[in-house]
Motif scaffolding. Structure first.
Motif, PDB file in Angstrom:
ATOM      1  N   ASN A 186      13.355  -4.009   9.907  1.00  0.00           N
ATOM      2  CA  ASN A 186      12.953  -3.667   8.532  1.00  0.00           C
ATOM      3  C   ASN A 186      11.808  -4.573   8.080  1.00  0.00           C
ATOM      4  OD1 ASN A 186      15.094  -1.842   8.449  1.00  0.00           O
ATOM      5  ND2 ASN A 186      16.510  -3.377   7.611  1.00  0.00           N
ATOM      6  N   VAL A 187      11.925  -5.840   8.428  1.00  0.00           N
ATOM      7  CA  VAL A 187      10.894  -6.810   8.040  1.00  0.00           C
ATOM      8  C   VAL A 187       9.583  -6.494   8.760  1.00  0.00           C
ATOM      9  CG1 VAL A 187      10.223  -9.253   8.261  1.00  0.00           C
ATOM     10  CG2 VAL A 187      12.497  -8.650   7.404  1.00  0.00           C
ATOM     11  N   SER A 188       9.675  -6.112  10.031  1.00  0.00           N
ATOM     12  CA  SER A 188       8.447  -5.785  10.786  1.00  0.00           C
ATOM     13  C   SER A 188       7.732  -4.605  10.155  1.00  0.00           C
ATOM     14  CB  SER A 188       8.783  -5.419  12.234  1.00  0.00           C
ATOM     15  OG  SER A 188       9.345  -6.524  12.851  1.00  0.00           O
ATOM     16  N   ARG A 189       8.504  -3.581   9.804  1.00  0.00           N
ATOM     17  CA  ARG A 189       7.884  -2.397   9.173  1.00  0.00           C
ATOM     18  C   ARG A 189       7.280  -2.766   7.816  1.00  0.00           C
ATOM     19  NH1 ARG A 189      12.163   0.409  11.791  1.00  0.00           N
ATOM     20  NH2 ARG A 189      13.552   0.037  10.021  1.00  0.00           N
ATOM     21  N   TYR A 190       7.998  -3.614   7.108  1.00  0.00           N
ATOM     22  CA  TYR A 190       7.527  -4.067   5.781  1.00  0.00           C
ATOM     23  C   TYR A 190       6.211  -4.824   5.936  1.00  0.00           C
ATOM     24  CZ  TYR A 190       7.877  -7.167   1.588  1.00  0.00           C
ATOM     25  OH  TYR A 190       7.657  -7.877   0.427  1.00  0.00           O
ATOM     26  N   TYR A 191       6.160  -5.742   6.887  1.00  0.00           N
ATOM     27  CA  TYR A 191       4.921  -6.515   7.088  1.00  0.00           C
ATOM     28  C   TYR A 191       3.766  -5.582   7.488  1.00  0.00           C
ATOM     29  CZ  TYR A 191       1.382  -9.614   8.835  1.00  0.00           C
ATOM     30  OH  TYR A 191       0.163 -10.219   9.049  1.00  0.00           O
ATOM     31  N   GLU A 192       4.075  -4.623   8.319  1.00  0.00           N
ATOM     32  CA  GLU A 192       3.037  -3.673   8.749  1.00  0.00           C
ATOM     33  C   GLU A 192       2.480  -2.899   7.541  1.00  0.00           C
ATOM     34  OE1 GLU A 192       4.279  -1.826  12.481  1.00  0.00           O
ATOM     35  OE2 GLU A 192       3.165  -0.077  11.729  1.00  0.00           O
ATOM     36  N   ARG A 193       3.425  -2.461   6.698  1.00  0.00           N
ATOM     37  CA  ARG A 193       3.060  -1.720   5.482  1.00  0.00           C
ATOM     38  C   ARG A 193       2.152  -2.582   4.597  1.00  0.00           C
ATOM     39  NH1 ARG A 193       8.485  -1.004   4.100  1.00  0.00           N
ATOM     40  NH2 ARG A 193       8.659   0.502   5.785  1.00  0.00           N
ATOM     41  N   LEU A 194       2.542  -3.826   4.377  1.00  0.00           N
ATOM     42  CA  LEU A 194       1.774  -4.719   3.495  1.00  0.00           C
ATOM     43  C   LEU A 194       0.409  -5.029   4.086  1.00  0.00           C
ATOM     44  CD1 LEU A 194       4.495  -7.359   2.464  1.00  0.00           C
ATOM     45  CD2 LEU A 194       3.660  -5.439   1.107  1.00  0.00           C
ATOM     46  N   SER A 195       0.393  -5.284   5.383  1.00  0.00           N
ATOM     47  CA  SER A 195      -0.860  -5.763   5.985  1.00  0.00           C
ATOM     48  C   SER A 195      -1.894  -4.652   6.144  1.00  0.00           C
ATOM     49  CB  SER A 195      -0.590  -6.466   7.314  1.00  0.00           C
ATOM     50  OG  SER A 195       0.044  -5.587   8.191  1.00  0.00           O
ATOM     51  N   LYS A 196      -1.451  -3.407   5.930  1.00  0.00           N
ATOM     52  CA  LYS A 196      -2.418  -2.294   5.957  1.00  0.00           C
ATOM     53  C   LYS A 196      -3.134  -2.127   4.620  1.00  0.00           C
ATOM     54  CE  LYS A 196      -0.555   0.709   9.501  1.00  0.00           C
ATOM     55  NZ  LYS A 196       0.693   1.465   9.674  1.00  0.00           N
ATOM     56  N   ARG A 197      -2.639  -2.767   3.599  1.00  0.00           N
ATOM     57  CA  ARG A 197      -3.247  -2.592   2.272  1.00  0.00           C
ATOM     58  C   ARG A 197      -4.676  -3.120   2.282  1.00  0.00           C
ATOM     59  NH1 ARG A 197       0.620  -1.310  -1.534  1.00  0.00           N
ATOM     60  NH2 ARG A 197      -0.758  -1.823  -3.272  1.00  0.00           N
ATOM     61  N   PRO A 198      -5.614  -2.359   1.729  1.00  0.00           N
ATOM     62  CA  PRO A 198      -7.003  -2.835   1.708  1.00  0.00           C
ATOM     63  C   PRO A 198      -7.143  -4.210   1.056  1.00  0.00           C
ATOM     64  CG  PRO A 198      -6.888  -0.520   1.067  1.00  0.00           C
ATOM     65  CD  PRO A 198      -5.469  -0.988   1.202  1.00  0.00           C
ATOM     66  N   ALA A 199      -6.382  -4.466  -0.007  1.00  0.00           N
ATOM     67  CA  ALA A 199      -6.501  -5.763  -0.704  1.00  0.00           C
ATOM     68  C   ALA A 199      -6.019  -6.910   0.188  1.00  0.00           C
ATOM     69  CB  ALA A 199      -5.707  -5.729  -2.005  1.00  0.00           C
ATOM     70  N   PHE A 200      -5.030  -6.641   1.017  1.00  0.00           N
ATOM     71  CA  PHE A 200      -4.567  -7.657   1.980  1.00  0.00           C
ATOM     72  C   PHE A 200      -5.667  -7.918   2.997  1.00  0.00           C
ATOM     73  CE2 PHE A 200      -2.917  -8.794   6.097  1.00  0.00           C
ATOM     74  CZ  PHE A 200      -1.919  -9.717   5.858  1.00  0.00           C
TER      75      PHE A 200
END
Ligand SMILES: N[C@@H](CCC(=O)N[C@@H](CS)C(=O)NCC(=O)O)C(=O)O
Length: 224
Positions: A186-200
């Motif tokens: 769950n954490v891996s998917r969450y990090y992937e989701r966050l790190s795809k954000r343009p602002a990130f």
């Protein structure tokens, strides 16, 4: 250092100031970002007059100077949120928002200790395998709590992405260098989701940037 714009952020690449930069990017705020090298520049008289410990982040907004990343998140959300990143007093998710915002530092203290053990302490004779093992275990236990929280939701709060995810997201960004987060699906998917954000993405060091704290792909594979 002349500080001209209304908002100025003092930043080091991939340090905790990445949280503030990421949030500034999410909110499209007009800000001057002054990137300092992780070392001497943090100890200049000029910078020490802004932050008594010579650390980052430090944010100047008009007459206000703030130097705790969690407080900066609260301040920017409180004053400039246009993207539903804040949960204001009275919001049903207010308490949870505050809790996760500050839980980011519960994770990050272990990351900071491991950074010290494996990077800042240059002489391997002075490093402690016991501290490394203990801090890695404590980091993993702190991440396990996120694994449970993210069981049935994409973000820390049920209602969706918020400033709290920025705090915790940075802790994972740095934490994943010291432990294998793929064991937490769950954490891996969450990090992937966050790190795809343009602002990130905009908050990451540009290719070829120097003065990086982290130069390896990971540090958990390294022998003690
Ligand atoms: N709790 C503070 C921690 C700030 C902090 O320790 N920043 C580190 C970078 S991640 C730093 O500037 N270290 C430089 C030093 O200790 O000399 C926050 O969240 O802003």
């Amino acid at each position: 250092m002349d500080v001209a714009m209304a908002i100025t952020l003092f930043h080091c690449q991939e340090a905790r100031s990445m949280r503030s930069l990421w949030l500034i990017n999410e909110l499209n705020l007009d800000a001057e970002v002054i990137t300092l090298s992780f070392g001497e520049e943090l100890r200049s008289d000029d910078y020490m007059s802004r932050h008594p410990l010579g650390r980052v982040p430090c944010l100047i907004d008009g007459d206000t100077t703030l130097y705790e990343s969690g407080a900066i998140t609260e301040w920017l959300c409180e004053n400039y949120d246009t993207k539903n990143l804040w949960r204001k007093p009275g919001d049903p998710e207010r308490a949870e928002w505050l809790q996760w915002l500050h839980y980011a530092e519960t994770i990050c203290v272990h990351v900071a200790s491991l950074t010290q053990q494996q990077i800042v302490i240059f002489d391997s004779e002075l490093r402690s395998p016991t501290v490394r093992k203990l801090e890695t275990r404590r980091l993993e236990k702190a991440i396990e709590v996120l694994e449970t929280q993210l069981e049935n939701q994409d973000y820390l709060l049920k209602s969706g992405f918020s400033g709290a995810d920025i705090g915790v997201g940075y802790s994972l960004h740095a934490g994943r260098l010291f432990t294998d987060i793929s064991v937490f699906p769950n954490v891996s998917r969450y990090y992937e989701r966050l790190s795809k954000r343009p602002a990130f993405q905009l908050s990451l060091p540009e290719p070829g940037a120097t003065n990086l704290i982290y130069t390896e792909e990971n540090y958990w594979m390294e022998p003690s």
